[in-house]
Design an enzyme around this catalytic site. Structure first.
Site: not given
Ligand SMILES: N[C@@H](CCO)C(=O)O
Ligand SMILES: NC(=O)c1ccc[n+]([C@@H]2O[C@H](COP(=O)([O-])OP(=O)(O)OC[C@H]3O[C@@H](n4cnc5c(N)ncnc54)[C@H](O)[C@@H]3O)[C@@H](O)[C@H]2O)c1
Ligand code: NA
Length: 436
Positions: A201, A205
């Site tokens: 994740d 980003k």
């Molecule tokens: N799963 C992601 C959600 C926000 O993008 C986090 O914990 O940052």
């Protein structure tokens, strides 16, 4: 003026939060946007499920394609997540001339180049502020606020779940699995939480941040990614002793050799503001040549902080709807025909300082062997601690901080150290950034 009609796809954590914020702040939002923003339709997988928002006044459907094909809908808000269905829905909405707002970083990081190209052809906007660092307006800050700068580097805590886990483990000694379960219950985690804890994740980003900072295409496959699952309590404590915090960072740097794109646990000096960003909070440091370092802080996940970003994008879309598409802020901050494919450095060619921890026999000469290997790879030691042996044991933990070195030199040195008969097990290594 007629209200702008919005169709929301997915009424989970972010979808529910978005509906709630739009309803609660309707008047204030209309004063800013110039028109009422109305969620007239929403799609949900289960129509009878209890949810965090009130769906009165909306027509609900189980088929999201009904919404993206509905001529009455002006803007589609995609909050389902995932790659395939989300991509089909977004491309269909664009083909139908609708603007899109999404919180889906996986979608943008992997398919953004294609999505923005299609949006460009149709003259529609695809907005994604909620996709990076939740409620922090980091996309807007980089894309608009820093547009006079050459961005030199950026570094951020960009996964709320991971930072929440590291903070709870450090401050309360809680178990990894237990804190992760709490992050899931609070709606912070991804549908597949390995995305949070393995750095995927954060990689999504970082891909987006690097693209808008440097004007390069989105290229998730080039990001070096390491998660937080290997961090031990001992490393957290030794780092503290040396004056550092361990944070999971995404780093993008413009160097003469190419762009560095990396996500990994990182020792940061405790005195840095970013080292003190705890819990679900995120922070992104962005260094521009003119402005110097700037820091952005706020909630990185959760229903309403994320909704804050989704709604801000909706307001921007409504304000710019009638404008000439050529004069809008470009999706990736640079004009589409000015995106340049600069080389991204391989992991081997990245240069950082390191924290190393190894377990060695408590005998004369062992330390000399280790330092000889490091020196042979031109790696200088900045600090070294040799701990007392634990009761009844003959081996001791040795902790070192090194100066900056190439990853390939460090890999080779670690392999040689691990091969020493006097060293047991693996050498733990964590990268170190001073962020000065
Ligand atoms: N799963 C992601 C959600 C926000 O993008 C986090 O914990 O940052
Ligand atoms: N939760 C956060 O804090 C956060 C923050 C920023 C971005 N995001 C992103 O926002 C998106 C949504 O995340 P979430 O946390 O709200 O997830 P969620 O699981 O709470 O909600 C997703 C919803 O979509 C629904 N859904 C799935 N398939 C569907 C279909 N075919 N038709 C209609 N609905 C369908 C699910 O039933 C669920 O209610 C993801 O892309 C996520 O990465 C989440
Ligand atoms: Na954001």
């Amino acid at each position: 003026m007629k209200p702008v009609k919005v169709g929301v796809l997915g009424l989970g954590t972010v979808g529910g939060g978005t509906v709630n914020v739009l309803k609660r702040n309707a008047e204030e939002i209309a004063r800013r946007a110039g028109r009422e923003i109305l969620v007239s339709r929403a799609s949900a997988r289960n129509l009878t499920q209890q949810r965090i928002c009130d769906t009165q006044g909306m027509s609900l459907t189980a088929d999201p394609f009904e919404i993206v094909n509905d001529p009455d809908i002006d803007v589609v808000v995609e909050l389902i997540g995932g790659y395939d269905l989300a991509k089909q829905l977004v491309l269909t909405a664009i083909a139908n001339g609708k603007h899109v707002v999404t919180a889906n970083k996986a979608l943008i990081a992997l398919h953004g180049n294609e999505i923005f190209a299609e949006a460009g052809k149709k003259g529609v906007m695809v907005m994604f502020e909620a996709a990076v660092a939740g409620g922090i307006p980091i996309i807007k800050a980089i894309r608009e606020g820093l547009s006079g700068n050459r961005i030199k580097w950026l570094a951020g805590i960009i996964n709320g779940t991971g930072n929440f886990i590291l903070t709870e483990m450090r401050d309360k000694g809680r178990d990894f699995a237990d804190v992760l379960a709490e992050a899931q219950a609070l709606g912070y985690a991804e549908a597949d939480p390995t995305f949070d804890v393995e750095g995927i994740d954060a990689g999504h980003k970082l891909t987006i941040l690097a693209s808008i900072a440097f004007g390069i295409p989105l290229q998730f496959d080039k990001v070096f990614t390491e998660g937080i699952t290997q961090i031990t309590r001992a490393d957290v404590e030794y780092a503290e002793e040396l004056g550092y915090r361990i944070k999971h960072l995404g780093v993008a740097r413009h160097t003469e050799q190419g762009i560095e794109l990396r996500v990994h646990p990182t020792l940061i000096p405790k005195r840095r503001l970013i080292a003190n960003v705890d819990g679900v909070m995120n922070a992104v440091l962005v260094c521009g040549d003119a402005v110097g370092p700037t820091l952005y802080y706020g909630a990185g996940a959760g229903a309403e902080p994320t909704a804050s970003a989704v709604v801000a994008d909706l307001v921007d879309v409504v304000r710019a709807m009638t404008s000439d598409p050529e004069n809008r802020v470009p999706h990736l901050a640079f004009q589409a025909n000015a995106i340049v494919d600069m080389p991204v450095l391989s992991a081997d060619d990245i240069k950082t300082a390191y924290y190393l921890r190894l377990t060695a026999e408590d005998k004369p000469g062992v330390l000399a062997d280790v330092t000889r290997i490091l020196a042979a790879h031109q790696i200088s030691i900045e600090a070294l601690i040799q701990k007392e042996p634990l009761a009844g044991e003959s081996s001791v933990p040795i902790i070192m901080l090194t100066q900056q070195t190439l990853e390939k030199e460090m890999n080779a040195a670690i392999a040689e150290i691990e091969a020493l008969a006097t060293v047991t097990g693996k050498v733990a290594r964590i990268r170190l950034e001073t962020l000065g």
